[in-house]
Design a protein around this motif. Structure first.
Motif, PDB file in Angstrom:
ATOM      1  N   THR A 107      -7.413  -0.056  -5.509  1.00  0.00           N
ATOM      2  CA  THR A 107      -8.527   0.312  -4.638  1.00  0.00           C
ATOM      3  C   THR A 107      -8.039   1.089  -3.419  1.00  0.00           C
TER       4      THR A 107
ATOM      5  N   THR B 290       0.837  -1.205   0.000  1.00  0.00           N
ATOM      6  CA  THR B 290       0.000   0.000   0.000  1.00  0.00           C
ATOM      7  C   THR B 290       0.867   1.248   0.000  1.00  0.00           C
TER       8      THR B 290
ATOM      9  N   ARG C 188     -15.556   3.049   1.416  1.00  0.00           N
ATOM     10  CA  ARG C 188     -16.870   2.743   0.847  1.00  0.00           C
ATOM     11  C   ARG C 188     -17.682   4.023   0.725  1.00  0.00           C
TER      12      ARG C 188
ATOM     13  N   GLU D  59      -6.193  -6.560  -4.715  1.00  0.00           N
ATOM     14  CA  GLU D  59      -6.932  -5.318  -4.452  1.00  0.00           C
ATOM     15  C   GLU D  59      -6.275  -4.109  -5.128  1.00  0.00           C
TER      16      GLU D  59
ATOM     17  N   TRP E  20      -8.197   2.347   0.664  1.00  0.00           N
ATOM     18  CA  TRP E  20      -8.396   1.748   1.976  1.00  0.00           C
ATOM     19  C   TRP E  20      -8.171   2.772   3.076  1.00  0.00           C
TER      20      TRP E  20
ATOM     21  N   GLU F  58     -12.550   7.229  -8.632  1.00  0.00           N
ATOM     22  CA  GLU F  58     -13.862   7.383  -8.001  1.00  0.00           C
ATOM     23  C   GLU F  58     -13.738   8.167  -6.700  1.00  0.00           C
ATOM     24  N   TRP F  59     -12.742   7.854  -5.924  1.00  0.00           N
ATOM     25  CA  TRP F  59     -12.504   8.525  -4.641  1.00  0.00           C
ATOM     26  C   TRP F  59     -12.249  10.008  -4.836  1.00  0.00           C
TER      27      TRP F  59
ATOM     28  N   LYS G 198     -21.512  -0.834  -3.789  1.00  0.00           N
ATOM     29  CA  LYS G 198     -20.148  -0.427  -4.151  1.00  0.00           C
ATOM     30  C   LYS G 198     -19.193  -0.901  -3.060  1.00  0.00           C
TER      31      LYS G 198
ATOM     32  N   ARG H  64     -15.916  -1.724  -3.436  1.00  0.00           N
ATOM     33  CA  ARG H  64     -14.569  -1.201  -3.577  1.00  0.00           C
ATOM     34  C   ARG H  64     -14.614   0.121  -4.339  1.00  0.00           C
ATOM     35  N   VAL H  65     -13.709   1.013  -3.999  1.00  0.00           N
ATOM     36  CA  VAL H  65     -13.637   2.338  -4.608  1.00  0.00           C
ATOM     37  C   VAL H  65     -12.246   2.516  -5.202  1.00  0.00           C
ATOM     38  N   THR H  66     -12.174   2.936  -6.456  1.00  0.00           N
ATOM     39  CA  THR H  66     -10.884   3.160  -7.098  1.00  0.00           C
ATOM     40  C   THR H  66     -10.402   4.586  -6.824  1.00  0.00           C
TER      41      THR H  66
ATOM     42  N   PRO I  67     -11.742  -1.171   3.657  1.00  0.00           N
ATOM     43  CA  PRO I  67     -11.927  -0.543   2.346  1.00  0.00           C
ATOM     44  C   PRO I  67     -12.732   0.746   2.443  1.00  0.00           C
TER      45      PRO I  67
END
Length: 232
Positions: free
Chosen positions: A180, A157, A196, A177, A182, A209-210, A202, A204-206, A194
């Motif tokens: 995505t 990460t 959300r 993962e 976290w 998207e975040w 939904k 998982r969020v990429t 994760p």
């Protein structure tokens, strides 16, 4: 330019003069836009392909595509969710690498958390030891295991943002993962979870998207009751 990032830099910078910009969480401190911890809707320059390639060589991984394109097309750090995005810069002469060995290991939050849970159940208790000296030895040996287990939990990460109060946002760069987002909530003993949105489907969020969700919410909040975000 990747379509998802088209115009994003200009939209973020435009928020610097929005009527309620200082109401957006993380943009200001004590009501002063761009305060000590506020990002002030400022963005660092994007990276060049050469700079990004050098960073990836030092990290030992190729970054997820959405984050990579953001760094090339929008910014190398600055305004973003919570207190903004940490800068990602090329390695400096004589300096340490931007990354570390843990990034090359796969991000496996489930198994890593299971190991931590099992570890916590093994904490020595005084009653099980014949004397105080043996208890202290056992507890010290048990305590020394934590750093390795904690490192396994964070493996793969990249810490991209500070939420405040010791909470951080992570981007998974390796493992199943990969790509995505976290939440690092170890400050309250809850490991990593994760990110959300409020939509239950939904899971998982990429990265895109975040960040896009934050920008839309910021435009609405900074623009007043009716918002100043373009129609979607």
């Amino acid at each position: 330019m990747t379509a998802i990032w088209a115009g994003v830099r200009d939209r973020v910078l435009a928020l610097r003069t929005a009527p309620k910009a200082n109401k957006v969480f993380g943009a200001a401190l004590n009501g002063h836009l761009g305060g000590q911890w506020g990002h002030g809707f400022e963005l660092l320059p994007p990276l060049t392909e050469i700079e990004l390639s050098e960073i990836e060589r030092s990290l030992g991984v190729r970054l997820p595509a959405e984050y990579r394109d953001f760094l090339l097309q929008v910014a190398s750090g600055g305004a973003g969710p919570d207190y903004g995005l940490f800068p990602l810069r090329p390695r400096t002469e004589g300096g340490d690498s931007a990354g570390s060995e843990h990034l090359r290991r796969p991000f496996l939050p489930g198994p890593a958390q299971e190991m931590i849970d099992a570890y916590e159940k093994r904490e020595p208790v005084r009653e099980a030891c014949p004397d105080e000296e043996e208890y202290r030895r056992a507890w010290s040996a048990w305590n020394d295991e934590y750093d390795e287990l904690d490192a396994a939990l964070m493996a793969g990460t990249l810490c991209v943002s500070h939420q405040g109060c010791g909470y951080y946002t992570l981007l998974a760069v390796t493992g199943p993962e990969r790509g995505t987002m976290w939440n690092d909530v170890r400050a309250v003993g809850e490991g990593v979870d994760p990110v959300r949105f409020l939509r239950p489907e939904k899971q998982r969020v990429t990265f895109a998207e975040w960040y896009s969700d934050w920008l839309l919410r910021s435009e609405r909040q900074a623009g007043g009751e009716n918002g100043n975000a373009p129609a979607r």
